[in-house]
Design a protein around this motif. Structure first.
Motif, PDB file in Angstrom:
ATOM      1  N   ARG A  73       0.828  -1.210   0.000  1.00 26.29           N
ATOM      2  CA  ARG A  73       0.000   0.000   0.000  1.00 26.29           C
ATOM      3  C   ARG A  73       0.860   1.256   0.000  1.00 26.29           C
ATOM      4  O   ARG A  73       0.526   2.253  -0.652  1.00 26.29           O
ATOM      5  N   ARG A  74       1.984   1.199   0.692  1.00 27.66           N
ATOM      6  CA  ARG A  74       2.880   2.358   0.745  1.00 27.66           C
ATOM      7  C   ARG A  74       3.620   2.568  -0.568  1.00 27.66           C
ATOM      8  O   ARG A  74       4.141   3.661  -0.819  1.00 27.66           O
ATOM      9  N   LYS A  75       3.680   1.544  -1.388  1.00 29.16           N
ATOM     10  CA  LYS A  75       4.402   1.625  -2.660  1.00 29.16           C
ATOM     11  C   LYS A  75       3.511   2.031  -3.831  1.00 29.16           C
ATOM     12  O   LYS A  75       4.011   2.370  -4.906  1.00 29.16           O
ATOM     13  N   ILE A  76       2.204   1.963  -3.641  1.00 30.75           N
ATOM     14  CA  ILE A  76       1.274   2.274  -4.726  1.00 30.75           C
ATOM     15  C   ILE A  76       1.014   3.774  -4.758  1.00 30.75           C
ATOM     16  O   ILE A  76       0.602   4.379  -3.762  1.00 30.75           O
ATOM     17  N   LEU A  77       1.233   4.365  -5.907  1.00 30.30           N
ATOM     18  CA  LEU A  77       1.074   5.807  -6.068  1.00 30.30           C
ATOM     19  C   LEU A  77      -0.401   6.209  -5.989  1.00 30.30           C
ATOM     20  O   LEU A  77      -1.286   5.380  -6.231  1.00 30.30           O
ATOM     21  N   PRO A  78      -0.693   7.458  -5.658  1.00 36.97           N
ATOM     22  CA  PRO A  78      -2.085   7.920  -5.595  1.00 36.97           C
ATOM     23  C   PRO A  78      -2.840   7.615  -6.892  1.00 36.97           C
ATOM     24  O   PRO A  78      -2.342   7.880  -7.991  1.00 36.97           O
ATOM     25  N   GLY A  79      -4.028   7.039  -6.730  1.00 34.33           N
ATOM     26  CA  GLY A  79      -4.822   6.662  -7.888  1.00 34.33           C
ATOM     27  C   GLY A  79      -4.473   5.303  -8.453  1.00 34.33           C
ATOM     28  O   GLY A  79      -5.127   4.838  -9.397  1.00 34.33           O
ATOM     29  N   GLY A  80      -3.444   4.646  -7.890  1.00 33.47           N
ATOM     30  CA  GLY A  80      -3.020   3.341  -8.391  1.00 33.47           C
ATOM     31  C   GLY A  80      -3.746   2.192  -7.726  1.00 33.47           C
ATOM     32  O   GLY A  80      -4.590   2.383  -6.846  1.00 33.47           O
ATOM     33  N   SER A  81      -3.395   0.970  -8.122  1.00 31.21           N
ATOM     34  CA  SER A  81      -4.104  -0.210  -7.640  1.00 31.21           C
ATOM     35  C   SER A  81      -3.166  -1.400  -7.454  1.00 31.21           C
ATOM     36  O   SER A  81      -2.154  -1.529  -8.154  1.00 31.21           O
ATOM     37  N   LEU A  82      -3.544  -2.250  -6.527  1.00 31.18           N
ATOM     38  CA  LEU A  82      -2.989  -3.594  -6.418  1.00 31.18           C
ATOM     39  C   LEU A  82      -3.980  -4.540  -7.079  1.00 31.18           C
ATOM     40  O   LEU A  82      -5.156  -4.571  -6.704  1.00 31.18           O
ATOM     41  N   VAL A  83      -3.507  -5.287  -8.075  1.00 28.56           N
ATOM     42  CA  VAL A  83      -4.376  -6.200  -8.821  1.00 28.56           C
ATOM     43  C   VAL A  83      -3.983  -7.632  -8.462  1.00 28.56           C
ATOM     44  O   VAL A  83      -2.819  -8.016  -8.597  1.00 28.56           O
ATOM     45  N   VAL A  84      -4.959  -8.393  -7.984  1.00 30.27           N
ATOM     46  CA  VAL A  84      -4.712  -9.751  -7.491  1.00 30.27           C
ATOM     47  C   VAL A  84      -5.495 -10.749  -8.333  1.00 30.27           C
ATOM     48  O   VAL A  84      -6.673 -10.534  -8.641  1.00 30.27           O
ATOM     49  N   ARG A  85      -4.829 -11.834  -8.692  1.00 32.16           N
ATOM     50  CA  ARG A  85      -5.498 -12.998  -9.278  1.00 32.16           C
ATOM     51  C   ARG A  85      -5.060 -14.209  -8.468  1.00 32.16           C
ATOM     52  O   ARG A  85      -3.867 -14.382  -8.202  1.00 32.16           O
ATOM     53  N   GLN A  86      -6.022 -15.072  -8.076  1.00 32.69           N
ATOM     54  CA  GLN A  86      -5.675 -16.232  -7.275  1.00 32.69           C
ATOM     55  C   GLN A  86      -6.562 -17.418  -7.636  1.00 32.69           C
ATOM     56  O   GLN A  86      -7.787 -17.331  -7.558  1.00 32.69           O
ATOM     57  N   TYR A  87      -5.930 -18.514  -8.057  1.00 26.13           N
ATOM     58  CA  TYR A  87      -6.678 -19.741  -8.324  1.00 26.13           C
ATOM     59  C   TYR A  87      -6.837 -20.533  -7.038  1.00 26.13           C
ATOM     60  O   TYR A  87      -6.183 -20.266  -6.028  1.00 26.13           O
ATOM     61  N   ASP A  88      -7.706 -21.529  -7.065  1.00 24.04           N
ATOM     62  CA  ASP A  88      -7.833 -22.459  -5.943  1.00 24.04           C
ATOM     63  C   ASP A  88      -8.176 -23.832  -6.499  1.00 24.04           C
ATOM     64  O   ASP A  88      -9.070 -23.963  -7.333  1.00 24.04           O
ATOM     65  N   GLY A  89      -7.462 -24.842  -6.039  1.00 19.61           N
ATOM     66  CA  GLY A  89      -7.660 -26.190  -6.562  1.00 19.61           C
ATOM     67  C   GLY A  89      -9.063 -26.724  -6.360  1.00 19.61           C
ATOM     68  O   GLY A  89      -9.544 -27.550  -7.151  1.00 19.61           O
ATOM     69  N   ALA A  90      -9.740 -26.275  -5.296  1.00 17.71           N
ATOM     70  CA  ALA A  90     -11.093 -26.756  -5.030  1.00 17.71           C
ATOM     71  C   ALA A  90     -12.102 -26.220  -6.032  1.00 17.71           C
ATOM     72  O   ALA A  90     -13.224 -26.738  -6.123  1.00 17.71           O
ATOM     73  N   LEU A  91     -11.729 -25.188  -6.797  1.00 22.16           N
ATOM     74  CA  LEU A  91     -12.634 -24.573  -7.759  1.00 22.16           C
ATOM     75  C   LEU A  91     -12.307 -24.974  -9.192  1.00 22.16           C
ATOM     76  O   LEU A  91     -12.690 -24.294 -10.140  1.00 22.16           O
ATOM     77  N   LEU A  92     -11.606 -26.090  -9.341  1.00 28.67           N
ATOM     78  CA  LEU A  92     -11.321 -26.652 -10.656  1.00 28.67           C
ATOM     79  C   LEU A  92     -12.179 -27.909 -10.815  1.00 28.67           C
ATOM     80  O   LEU A  92     -12.177 -28.777  -9.944  1.00 28.67           O
ATOM     81  N   ARG A  93     -12.901 -28.003 -11.915  1.00 28.21           N
ATOM     82  CA  ARG A  93     -13.816 -29.125 -12.113  1.00 28.21           C
ATOM     83  C   ARG A  93     -13.766 -29.585 -13.562  1.00 28.21           C
ATOM     84  O   ARG A  93     -13.772 -28.767 -14.482  1.00 28.21           O
ATOM     85  N   VAL A  94     -13.710 -30.912 -13.732  1.00 30.76           N
ATOM     86  CA  VAL A  94     -13.845 -31.508 -15.053  1.00 30.76           C
ATOM     87  C   VAL A  94     -15.037 -32.456 -15.025  1.00 30.76           C
ATOM     88  O   VAL A  94     -15.447 -32.938 -13.973  1.00 30.76           O
TER      89      VAL A  94
END
Length: 268
Positions: A132-153
């Motif tokens: 948070r201290r490294k993100i400039l004003p107006g900027g964002s932290l963008v997160v993507r996270q998978y989870d094995g329990a949410l994979l289905r075939v």
């Protein structure tokens, strides 16, 4: 069977794994990079950039003046990322930084990308405060996270599915190596991060239905083979039987599907 580790020993992080995963989802990932570019960033930092696959998509989407910075602990990955990005005129840096223990060394940026790395961070709240201290004003932290329990075939017999899923969870849930089921911890930590004023947390569904496109098959088949390596003998036999009955005949009218759900968060 592939050994999907990188040279630093990270699971599911070898070049083969990263590229198979990336190209299987290229249309969706390209669209996501365009969402990032729509924020007109001046500097993007990719935490755990690997071989630079996401940075390359960003380079295709953003202005040439936007600086691209890759952070990784694996020097060989950083060299490959540097080579991958060399045809783009954007200013670039590739830095070896231990983000958990030396976040102060990270540069300021408009956009920070944290894609599938948070499960490997033991003190996630502390890292979020540092970011948070490294993100400039107006900027964002963008997160993507998978989870094995949410994979289905499927389609799959319910008993077979239960045996396979239960066996895989028993093998991996307590592992210190494979962080395959950590989405709930990540979600809860993000929601409690009150030092981010705006939180937009959602889920993105990736899906393919047979007959599968060529660029997806490598990821699909090797993910199934990887799963069979860690489940019990009985579960592996059931999964292999399903693969033989469904995937081999997919183009001849034996339908199957693959569905995966990722957490997506924009924090600013």
């Amino acid at each position: 069977m592939r050994n999907w580790h990188n040279n630093s020993g990270k699971p599911l992080a070898s070049d083969d794994w990263l590229e198979a995963h990336h190209y299987a989802k290229l249309p969706e990932r390209t669209a996501f990079a365009q969402q990032i570019a729509a924020h007109s960033p001046r500097r993007i930092v990719d935490l755990g950039c690997g071989t630079g696959l996401w940075l390359e998509l960003c380079a295709e989407a953003v202005d040439a003046e936007c600086e691209l910075i890759g952070i990784d602990l694996d020097p060989e990955c950083l060299q490959k990322a540097k080579k991958r990005l060399q045809r783009y005129s954007n200013p670039k840096q590739f830095l070896t930084v231990d983000i958990e223990n030396n976040a102060a060394a990270l540069p300021d940026a408009d956009i920070y990308l944290a894609f599938n790395i948070f499960p490997y961070i033991s003190d996630l709240p502390a890292l979020l405060r540092a970011l948070r201290r490294k993100i400039l004003p107006g900027g964002s932290l963008v997160v993507r996270q998978y989870d094995g329990a949410l994979l289905r075939v499927g389609p799959m017999d319910n008993k077979d599915r239960q045996i396979i899923d239960t066996s895989l969870m028993a093998a991996l849930a307590g592992s210190e190596q494979f962080k395959h089921y950590d989405l709930d911890r990540v979600f809860e930590t993000l929601r409690k991060a009150e030092f981010f004023e705006c939180q937009n947390i959602d889920f993105e569904t990736f899906r393919r239905v047979s007959p599968y496109p060529e660029e997806f098959k490598d990821y699909f088949l090797n993910t199934m083979n990887w799963t069979s390596r860690y489940v019990s003998e009985d579960a592996a036999e059931r999964l292999i039987s399903w693969m033989e009955n469904k995937t081999d005949g997919a183009s001849q009218g034996s339908p199957s599907y693959f569905v995966e759900v990722d957490l997506i968060a924009w924090l600013s």
